[in-house]
Enzyme design. Structure first.
Site, short mmCIF file in Angstrom:
data_model
loop_
_atom_site.label_atom_id
_atom_site.label_comp_id
_atom_site.label_asym_id
_atom_site.label_seq_id
_atom_site.Cartn_x
_atom_site.Cartn_y
_atom_site.Cartn_z
N TYR A 151 0.86 -1.18 0.00
CA TYR A 151 0.00 0.00 0.00
C TYR A 151 0.90 1.23 0.00
O TYR A 151 1.84 1.31 0.79
CB TYR A 151 -0.89 0.00 1.24
CG TYR A 151 -1.81 1.20 1.35
CD1 TYR A 151 -2.89 1.37 0.49
CD2 TYR A 151 -1.59 2.17 2.33
CE1 TYR A 151 -3.73 2.47 0.60
CE2 TYR A 151 -2.42 3.27 2.45
CZ TYR A 151 -3.50 3.42 1.58
OH TYR A 151 -4.33 4.51 1.69
N ASP A 246 9.51 2.93 -0.44
CA ASP A 246 8.46 3.57 0.36
C ASP A 246 8.64 3.16 1.82
O ASP A 246 8.25 2.06 2.23
CB ASP A 246 7.09 3.17 -0.17
CG ASP A 246 5.95 3.82 0.63
OD1 ASP A 246 6.25 4.57 1.59
OD2 ASP A 246 4.79 3.56 0.29
N LYS A 274 4.35 8.88 8.77
CA LYS A 274 4.11 8.26 10.07
C LYS A 274 5.11 8.74 11.15
O LYS A 274 4.97 9.85 11.62
CB LYS A 274 4.06 6.74 9.91
CG LYS A 274 2.86 6.38 8.98
CD LYS A 274 2.46 4.97 8.90
CE LYS A 274 1.15 4.86 8.10
NZ LYS A 274 1.17 4.02 6.94
C1 LIG Z 1 0.50 4.52 5.60
C2 LIG Z 1 1.27 4.31 4.35
C3 LIG Z 1 1.17 5.18 3.24
C4 LIG Z 1 0.16 6.29 3.20
O1 LIG Z 1 0.37 7.26 4.15
P1 LIG Z 1 -0.85 8.25 4.57
O2 LIG Z 1 -0.21 9.22 5.47
O3 LIG Z 1 -1.89 7.38 5.19
O4 LIG Z 1 -1.34 8.87 3.29
C5 LIG Z 1 2.01 5.00 2.18
N1 LIG Z 1 2.90 3.99 2.16
C6 LIG Z 1 3.03 3.13 3.17
C7 LIG Z 1 4.05 2.05 3.10
C8 LIG Z 1 2.20 3.24 4.29
O5 LIG Z 1 2.30 2.35 5.29
#
Ligand SMILES: *Cc1c(COP(=O)(O)O)cnc(C)c1O
Length: 435
Positions: A151, A246, A274
């Site tokens: 994701y 990511d 995060k």
């Molecule tokens: C949570 C997450 C996102 C998205 O971040 P948001 O702040 O919710 O838009 C993108 N990549 C990874 C790996 C994530 O865990």
């Protein structure tokens, strides 16, 4: 602590959920919060401190999702609270530059030398979306490769076979994404280099980038196979495509310098989110200056944000990242040891009760998959018994242990979880597996 499930009162949470449903689709502002995958109404949070959440009915829970990752130093981490309070007195936003942006950037580069240049945004979604745009501009190519179950936020091109809520609700992508856009995204199985090689062979000179979670968290926790990262780096280099790592979830989580440090990666672009905002909305994308300097105002790639680098967010991020950096030698081994103790303790209880469980853990992130078989990609994760997971989740919640409400989400802990929480959790699991 009670060993009898369903003893907690949730009257106020139920009422708050009903009220919220009048305003918000499903009563929530992010779908996984609705608990649809595990059943039952989600408790509403009143406050939190350290490793504990307190709901609207006064029930206390050990928190194993940490706001989906950010709260590695525990809730209401005093230096972050003080920094936010102090900053807010001088106004929450200016729409002009402040020193705090470079203060945080300096700390980030110290942990992530791969970020020669970076830019702050307000979410992980914006970070990955912008990184993809940059990769397309840098290569003049349209296609991207992502991996099933990963994701990367909710931008149009990244929802194809995505993890997190998309996987939890069994949605293949999303309605409302034009086919022309979805077609530019190839979703391949994780940990399968041959599939990546075949995709490059099928579309020579067309693939702008590979984006991946270096440790998957959004299909549940799935570690990279030995040699996988190196293989992706070699293929992207050979084919002239960018490698986008990511680290929105794994950054400052699996090591101070995230997976880049833990696995010795050499990414072209990295995305963070995060933890880097300490609970406030911060995303980062950055990497090789050669690519980052394509951004406006230096170059032709447009990207902007009214609240990017917001002072409150910078203050919370700076307090968090500084503390992590200054105490990394003590923090990371300790949270890993705590995570090892709780995950293996719970897995041992499952084994004793004859319940098949596969434990995947990297540092202080993990998943207990309700399957006897190894989980190395999304298809293998999807074989898990989600009904059994739902029962387990519910039984744990009723004993004051809040796990992420889906089989396909990683659990986390942080510096405020200690032997007490570990022991309570294992005891709760023992009762849950026998109920
Ligand atoms: C949570 C997450 C996102 C998205 O971040 P948001 O702040 O919710 O838009 C993108 N990549 C990874 C790996 C994530 O865990």
């Amino acid at each position: 602590m009670s060993s009898n499930p369903s003893t907690l009162v949730h009257t106020r949470s139920h009422a708050l959920q009903q009220r919220a449903e009048r305003f918000f689709p499903g009563g929530v502002n992010s779908p996984v919060r609705a608990f649809r995958a595990v059943g039952g109404a989600p408790p509403f949070i009143d406050r939190a401190e350290g490793a504990y959440l307190v709901d609207a009915d006064g029930n206390r829970y050990i928190d194993y999702f940490g706001s989906w990752g950010p709260m590695i130093l525990g809730h209401a981490f005093p230096p972050a609270v003080e920094a936010i309070e102090r900053t807010a007195r001088h106004s929450a936003s200016f729409g002009a530059s402040t020193a705090a942006e470079a203060d945080l950037a300096e700390r980030i580069v110290a942990c992530y030398p791969a970020l020669q240049k970076m830019r702050f945004v307000s979410s992980g979604t914006e970070a990955t979306m912008s990184a993809i745009r940059l990769a397309r501009a840098a290569t003049g190519r349209k296609r991207i490769i992502k991996f099933e179950g990963c994701y990367h936020g909710h931008a149009d091109g990244l929802l194809v076979k995505a993890g997190s809520g998309v996987a939890t609700f069994g949605i293949p992508g999303s309605a409302g994404v034009p086919e022309e856009i979805a077609q530019l995204t190839m979703a391949l199985p994780y940990n399968d280099l041959a599939a990546v090689e075949a995709a490059f062979d099928a579309h020579p000179g067309e693939i702008a980038a590979i984006i991946l979670e270096p440790v998957v968290g959004n299909a549940g926790c799935i570690p990279p196979a030995p040699g996988y990262h190196e293989g992706l780096r070699a293929l992207t280099r050979r084919e002239g495509a960018l490698l986008i790592v990511d680290e929105v979830m794994t950054g400052f989580r699996v090591a101070l310098g995230g997976a880049v440090e833990r696995y010795g990666l050499d990414p072209d672009l990295v995305t963070l989110g995060k933890i880097v905002g300490g609970g406030l909305p911060v995303g980062v994308f950055g990497g090789k200056a050669l690519f980052m300097d394509l951004l406006a105002p230096l170059g032709p790639v447009y990207q902007a944000g009214t609240l990017s680098g917001n002072p409150l967010a910078m203050a919370a991020g700076l307090a968090t990242v500084s503390y992590l950096q200054d105490h990394a030698a003590e923090i990371y081994p300790r949270i890993e040891a705590t995570a090892k103790a709780v995950t293996e303790g719970v897995a041992a209880e499952a084994a004793r009760a004859g319940i098949p469980l596969t434990l995947n853990r990297v540092g202080a992130m993990w998943t207990w998959f309700f399957t006897p078989d190894p989980v190395r990609n999304y298809d293998e994760a999807a074989k898990s018994d989600t009904v059994a997971f739902g029962r387990f989740h519910h039984a744990m919640l009723e004993q004051g242990v809040w796990l992420p409400p889906s089989q396909f989400e990683a659990a986390f802990l942080g510096t405020t979880h200690g032997p007490d929480e570990v022991e309570k959790t294992i005891t709760a699991a023992r009762a849950a597996f026998r109920s």
